[in-house]
Design an enzyme around this catalytic site. Sequence first.
Site, mmCIF file in Angstrom:
data_model
loop_
_atom_site.group_PDB
_atom_site.id
_atom_site.type_symbol
_atom_site.label_atom_id
_atom_site.label_comp_id
_atom_site.label_asym_id
_atom_site.label_seq_id
_atom_site.Cartn_x
_atom_site.Cartn_y
_atom_site.Cartn_z
ATOM 1 N N ASN A 1 26.229 35.654 8.149
ATOM 2 C CA ASN A 1 25.841 37.051 8.142
ATOM 3 C C ASN A 1 24.554 37.262 7.355
ATOM 4 O O ASN A 1 23.488 37.462 7.928
ATOM 5 C CB ASN A 1 27.003 37.878 7.559
ATOM 6 C CG ASN A 1 26.734 39.363 7.605
ATOM 7 O OD1 ASN A 1 25.609 39.790 7.782
ATOM 8 N ND2 ASN A 1 27.766 40.154 7.439
ATOM 9 N N ASP A 2 24.631 37.133 6.051
ATOM 10 C CA ASP A 2 23.471 37.447 5.218
ATOM 11 C C ASP A 2 22.276 36.541 5.510
ATOM 12 O O ASP A 2 21.138 36.964 5.390
ATOM 13 C CB ASP A 2 23.846 37.336 3.737
ATOM 14 C CG ASP A 2 24.925 38.331 3.375
ATOM 15 O OD1 ASP A 2 24.945 39.415 3.978
ATOM 16 O OD2 ASP A 2 25.744 38.022 2.498
ATOM 17 N N VAL A 3 22.540 35.298 5.909
ATOM 18 C CA VAL A 3 21.431 34.354 6.105
ATOM 19 C C VAL A 3 20.619 34.663 7.358
ATOM 20 O O VAL A 3 19.556 34.094 7.553
ATOM 21 C CB VAL A 3 21.926 32.893 6.156
ATOM 22 C CG1 VAL A 3 22.589 32.506 4.856
ATOM 23 C CG2 VAL A 3 22.844 32.667 7.323
#
Lengths: 476, 99
Positions: free
Chosen positions: A401-403
Site C-alpha cells: 500500500n504505502d510503497v
Amino acid sequence: MELIIQISYLLAAIMFILGLKQMSSPVTARRGIHWAGAGMVVATLVTFAAEEITGNEQASTNVILIIIAIALGGGYAWYTGKRVAMTDMPQMIAMYNGMGGGAAAAIAAVELLKAQAAVSGGYASSVPDYLGADVTILAILGAIIGTIAFSGSIIAWAKLDGRLNSNRLLPQQQLINLILAIVLVAVAVSVYTNGSLNLIIAFFAIALVLGIFITVPVGGADMPVIISLFNALTGLAVGFEGYVLGNAAMIIAGTVVGSAGTLLTHLMAKAMNRSVSNVFFSGFGTGHSAQASGDEDGGTQKEVQAQDAGIMMAYASQVIIVPGYGMAVAQAQHKIWELTQLLTDKGVKVKFAIHPVAGRMPGHMNVLLAEAGVPYDLIYDMEDINADFANTTVTLVIGANDVVNPAAKKDPNSPLFGMPTLHAELSENVIVVKRGRGTGFSGVENPLFVAENTRMLFGDGQKVANELIVAVKELS
Amino acid sequence: MIEGLAAIYIFLLAGFTGFEIISRVPVILHTPLMSGSNFVHGIVLVGAMIALGIAETTSQQVIGFIAVLLAAGNAVGGYVVTERMLEMFKSTNKQGDKK
C-alpha cells in the site's frame, strides 16, 4: 593455555568479520554464516578452559551451571528459531537481539555486584577503586545500553507479534522519557561514586523502564528501524563489556556489529524517508489519521473480478508484481510464483518490484519470495525498475500500500511525502489486490486506489491468487 | 591485557570494519545481514560464561546464570534464523527453471 585461548578469540573475531563480509553477497552468503558459526563454537569451547572459570573455588558448580544455562537458552532458541514462520522473522530477530542485550547488562551487573561486595567487605574504598575507573565507566555504559536494548527489543517483539497494540502509555511521554533519562544518568553517576546495592538495583530498574517507554510509542511502520538500532546498541554494549572482561573477541565483534548496525539503521531510515530521531519522537500513523480521513474528494474505487484480471495479465506483454507484507500474511507467495510461471509460459515477461522497506524490514520481502522459490534474478530493486513501469501493461499490487502511494511525491501534506515509492501508477493498468477498503499499515489514504487506471480486486491474497491461476489456466 | 590506548585502537578499527562491510550490501540482503550481525554479537556468550565463572555469591550466580541463558539464546537463535533465511537464496540457473 592462556595464549591458545587468546589466539582462538582472535581467530573467532576474524571469522566473524569474514563471515559478515561473505554475507554481503547472495552467492557466498550461506558460507558466511557457517564461518561465523564455526568461530562462535571455537570461542565458546576454549572459554571453558579460561582461568577465570577454572581458577574459581566454585569452578565445578559454576561449570555445571554454565552447561545447564547454555542447554536451556540454546535449546529454547533452537526450537523457536526452527519453527518460526518466515513472515515472523523480524520479531524473532528482535527477541534474540534483546536476549543479547540482557546478557551484556547481566555481565555488568555481576561485575558491579562483585565490586560492591568488595567495597562493603572493606577490600576497596569504592567501585572504581576495585574495578578501575575506565572499566567502571564502560561497565555502567554497557549496562545502560544493554538494558535498554533488552526491554526495548522485548516490546518490539510484542508489538510485531500482535501481543501489544498500544502506541500510547502516558500523556507527555517524551517529557517523562527525558526526565527519566536524566534521572538514569544521575543514578549512574552515584553508582560510580557510591555504589550501594540499592542504587545498583534502582539503576537497572530505571534503565529497564526507559527501554519500555522509548519503544511503546513507536509506530508499527518504524519498527524495523528500532530493531536495527537496538541490534547496533546491543553490539556496542557487548563491545563495552568485552573491555570490562578484557576479552578481545567481544570487543571486536561487538564494535563491528555496533558500527555496521548503525549504518544499516541509517540506510533503513533513509529508505523510509524518516530520520532516526523522527522515529523516536513521533508516533507515526497516530497523529495523522484524523487529517487523512477528512480527505474524501479523491473519487471512488473501481472493482474488478479475478477472471477479468487474469485475462488482462495473460495477454499483457509485461507484468510487474509489487508484493507487500499483506501477501506474506495471506501466505500467497507460493501461489504468486505459480502464477508467474504460468504467465511466463504464455510469453508474458514477469518481474517483481521490491521497495526497500517492503515487508517489515529491508530485504524481508526478498527472503519471503526466496522461500517461495522465486529466483532472485527476477526480483528488481526500486531504482532498477521504476523507469520500467511506463512500459508495463499490468502492475499487480498485492498486499502493498504505502510503497506505491503516489501522494508521497505529489502531496506535501501527506505524512509519506518525500518517501521514495514504486511508480506503479505509470503503468497502463494497475490491479490492486487487497483484503478490504481500509488504509495501510501507516493509516494513510492512497490516491492510487481511486486512480483512473486502477482496478481493485478485493479478497484474501491467497484466494485471489488461486482465482487468478484458474483464470489464466482456462485460457490455454 | 587490553587497556587504554590499545583498546581505543581496537574500537576504532573494528568500527571502520563494520562500516566497510555494510556499505556495499544489496538491499535484498539487509534482513539476513541484520540477522547475521545479531548472531555475531552472540559472542556475548563468552563474556556471560566468564561472568558466571567468576561468580562467588548466590546472587552473582543467579545473575550469571541468566546472562549465559540469554546469551546462548542470542547465539543459537541468531544462527538458526540466519541460516534458514540464507538457505533460500538461489538463482534461476541453479534450479533449472524453464523458459
